[in-house]
Scaffold this active site. Structure first.
Site, PDB file in Angstrom:
ATOM      1  CG  HIS A 147      -6.276 -42.033  69.391  1.00  0.00           C
ATOM      2  ND1 HIS A 147      -6.862 -40.882  68.945  1.00  0.00           N
ATOM      3  CD2 HIS A 147      -6.253 -43.211  68.520  1.00  0.00           C
ATOM      4  CE1 HIS A 147      -6.803 -41.336  67.480  1.00  0.00           C
ATOM      5  NE2 HIS A 147      -6.358 -42.484  67.387  1.00  0.00           N
TER       6      HIS A 147
ATOM      7  CD  GLU B 221      -7.596 -38.830  71.501  1.00  0.00           C
ATOM      8  OE1 GLU B 221      -6.492 -38.984  71.819  1.00  0.00           O
ATOM      9  OE2 GLU B 221      -7.986 -38.864  70.257  1.00  0.00           O
TER      10      GLU B 221
ATOM     11  CB  CYS C  69      -3.430 -41.350  66.040  1.00  0.00           C
ATOM     12  SG  CYS C  69      -3.525 -43.064  65.111  1.00  0.00           S
TER      13      CYS C  69
HETATM   14  N1  GLN Z   1      -5.330 -43.251  59.463  1.00  0.00           N
HETATM   15  C1  GLN Z   1      -4.297 -43.658  59.838  1.00  0.00           C
HETATM   16  C2  GLN Z   1      -3.984 -45.152  60.376  1.00  0.00           C
HETATM   17  O1  GLN Z   1      -4.955 -45.889  60.063  1.00  0.00           O
HETATM   18  C3  GLN Z   1      -4.111 -43.042  61.412  1.00  0.00           C
HETATM   19  C4  GLN Z   1      -5.569 -43.252  62.079  1.00  0.00           C
HETATM   20  C5  GLN Z   1      -5.828 -42.346  63.437  1.00  0.00           C
HETATM   21  O2  GLN Z   1      -5.491 -41.414  63.426  1.00  0.00           O
HETATM   22  N2  GLN Z   1      -6.650 -42.742  64.247  1.00  0.00           N
HETATM   23  O3  GLN Z   1      -3.011 -45.670  60.642  1.00  0.00           O
END
Ligand code: GLN
Length: 546
Positions: free
Chosen positions: A515, A517, A389
């Site tokens: 994600h 994970e 992400c």
């Molecule tokens: N801050 C970033 C976004 O809002 C990534 C979010 C994250 O890593 N879950 O897009």
């Protein structure tokens, strides 16, 4: 044919905690789920959280640890991650209820006039709402395990405890159990185990009107017969139901450890179920590998919520799962991204000792340049890199600056002034609107390109992964960056969203917008974690480390 479980014959287990927090109620509940499931029952789990936030989505990871995202896009307590890792139950929005959500629903009903004429009160209106959520989970399940957050004695959790107390009279006696997790501390000076905290904790519970049926006694030392008898007598719990919950090396040993103490028999007997020995063979196999790794690798995790390891709970577990299935121990070197930014040489020294670099998810500008530096190190030195992400945003920014000749490339999250917003807000994201529950959340499909690290890992052209973010790869730069050598190996089915990027001339460089994970478990490690760990093993052996 097995009769489909209905709400009427479902069994309920309520798990409360006493003495102090962090005793491992979530793991205990998840382990009970795993034991009962391994005995052939269909189970589900739920967590009742006493705070006023509608969900943990707006809380800082320092406050609350990781926010676990479910397939249906709910932002939930991290215990739901344990539930999914220990059992086959799939968690959804209804599996995590907070006081905030209950109050919110009741107040909305009151405004709609649904209680016209009544004074709306904690008892019965709030407690009824809580009971409704608990009972709703029964259909289709043999057993519902319901964990109550907080510690007995907290003011906040009283409505939840009152609701589960009332259920004693609404559910058939054999169908409901109260399990209380307590602590039996060991006093070094007098060389004894002390039962008083447990006695007091049970007293507190009984004051509320709940008599526990089973005690799980968290302890460092074995509880002998005499101690068990004493606890049993003072707490009014039969001796066979005083179950030691010994400290173990890995959380995945907890189901077997509780089972050895006779938990399944007590649970089944008290719930009026046939006594069937659970088959915990899968866990034994997993634990055997954890105990006898054939090697080790060290991963540098470059993050900024390092004060609280729970902030990266699922990530740590997923890396462990990758290790288990490659038969290696995974050591984590936590690198603070801000330190890396300020004193880059020192931070880089830490990274140099690692066999792989991982930049996990995160929010906000703090430490971002440190993360980008870590990507730069991994790219140039051909160290396996896994971006998750925010870790993908950093990978794309680094590539745009270093290879794409866009030296002021950035994300709109960190710099509005950058002439090249490689990562930008999605069109449907509004900066001024509500913050809670407004990101791209939950499971989305992703189409995988053949001949990629992703395809080699998944072995599949379409996968489903969970998201939690506001910002995305900016399509305006797609062609330019692809021409510069960035490989886009995963996209949304309509082609609009970039989901995975890779570098070709590299042993393993992959970054995803989702994600992974959240979907890894010790029984089924996530393919990307599996392959990332395999790549780090290769890197380690090619660098002649033992
Ligand atoms: N801050 C970033 C976004 O809002 C990534 C979010 C994250 O890593 N879950 O897009």
């Amino acid at each position: 044919m097995k009769k489909k479980s209905s709400r009427k014959n479902a069994k309920f287990i309520f798990v409360t905690g006493g003495v102090l927090s962090s005793l491992g109620k979530g793991i205990a509940a998840a382990s009970m789920g795993s034991i009962l499931e391994s005995a052939g029952l269909k189970i589900t789990l739920m967590k009742l959280d006493p705070y006023i936030n509608v969900d943990p989505g707006t809380m800082s990871p320092f406050q609350h640890g990781e926010v676990f995202v479910t397939d249906d896009g709910a932002e939930t307590d991290l215990d739901l991650g344990h539930y999914e890792r220990f059992t086959k139950a799939s968690m959804r929005r209804q599996n995590n209820i907070t006081s905030g959500r209950i109050f919110n629903d009741v107040i909305q009903k009151e405004r709609r006039g649904e209680y016209l004429g009544a004074t709306v009160q904690v008892i019965p209106h709030i407690t009824d709402e809580i009971k409704k959520h608990i009972l709703n989970l029964a259909s289709g399940n043999d057993v519902v395990i319901c964990e109550i957050g907080g510690t007995v004695g907290d003011i906040e959790s009283l409505p939840f405890l009152e609701a589960i107390r009332q259920l004693r009279f609404e559910i058939k006696p054999n169908n409901l159990l109260y399990v209380h997790l307590t602590l039996v501390p060991y006093m070094e000076a007098s060389d004894e185990l002390k039962t008083k905290p447990t006695q007091h904790s049970v007293q507190k519970l009984r004051e509320i009107g709940i008599q526990p049926d089973i005690l799980l006694c968290r302890t460092q030392r074995k509880l002998n017969k005499e101690i068990k008898r004493k606890i049993s007598m003072f707490s009014n719990v039969e001796e066979a139901a005083v179950i030691p919950a010994m400290d173990v090396k890995s959380i995945y040993q907890v189901p077997s450890s509780l089972q050895k103490e006779g938990l399944s028999r007590v649970l089944q007997r008290k719930l009026g179920l046939p006594v069937v020995d659970p088959d915990l063979g899968v866990w034994d196999k997993i634990n055997e590998t954890v105990d006898n790794p054939k090697g080790e690798v060290t991963i540098g995790v470059v993050g900024k919520y390092l004060g609280l390891k729970d902030s990266y709970k699922s990530l740590v577990e997923a890396l462990t799962h990758g290790g288990i299935h490659n038969q290696v121990k995974v050591n984590l070197n936590w690198v603070d991204s801000e330190t890396l930014e300020q004193a880059s040489e020192k931070g880089l020294q830490t990274l140099k000792k690692c066999d792989g670099v991982l930049v996990p998810g995160g929010f906000g500008e703090r430490g971002i340049e440190g993360k980008i530096l870590a990507v730069n190190y991994a790219r140039l030195n051909k160290v396996p890199y896994f971006g998750i992400c925010l870790g993908m945003h950093c990978a794309v920014i680094e590539f745009a600056r270093g290879v794409g000749k866009l030296d002021r490339a950035n994300s709109a999250e960190f710099s509005k002034k950058s002439p090249h917003l490689i990562i930008d807000l999605m069109s449907d994201q509004d900066e001024k609107g509500d913050k809670g529950g407004t990101m791209r959340l939950g499971e989305y499909p992703c189409v995988i390109r053949k001949n990629s690290f992703a395809y080699r890992a998944y072995g599949n052209r379409e996968v489903h992964e969970r998201h939690r973010h506001r910002y995305e790869f900016n399509n305006k730069y797609r062609l330019q960056l692809e021409e510069a050598g960035l490989k886009i190996s995963g996209i949304s089915p309509n082609g609009n969203l970039v989901e995975i990027v890779e570098l070709e001339d590299h042993p393993w460089f992959l970054a995803g917008q989702f994600h992974p994970e959240f979907k890894s478990s010790p029984r089924e490690p996530h393919p990307l974690f599996h392959n990332f760990i395999a790549a780090t093993m290769k890197y380690r052996s090619s660098n002649d480390k033992p």
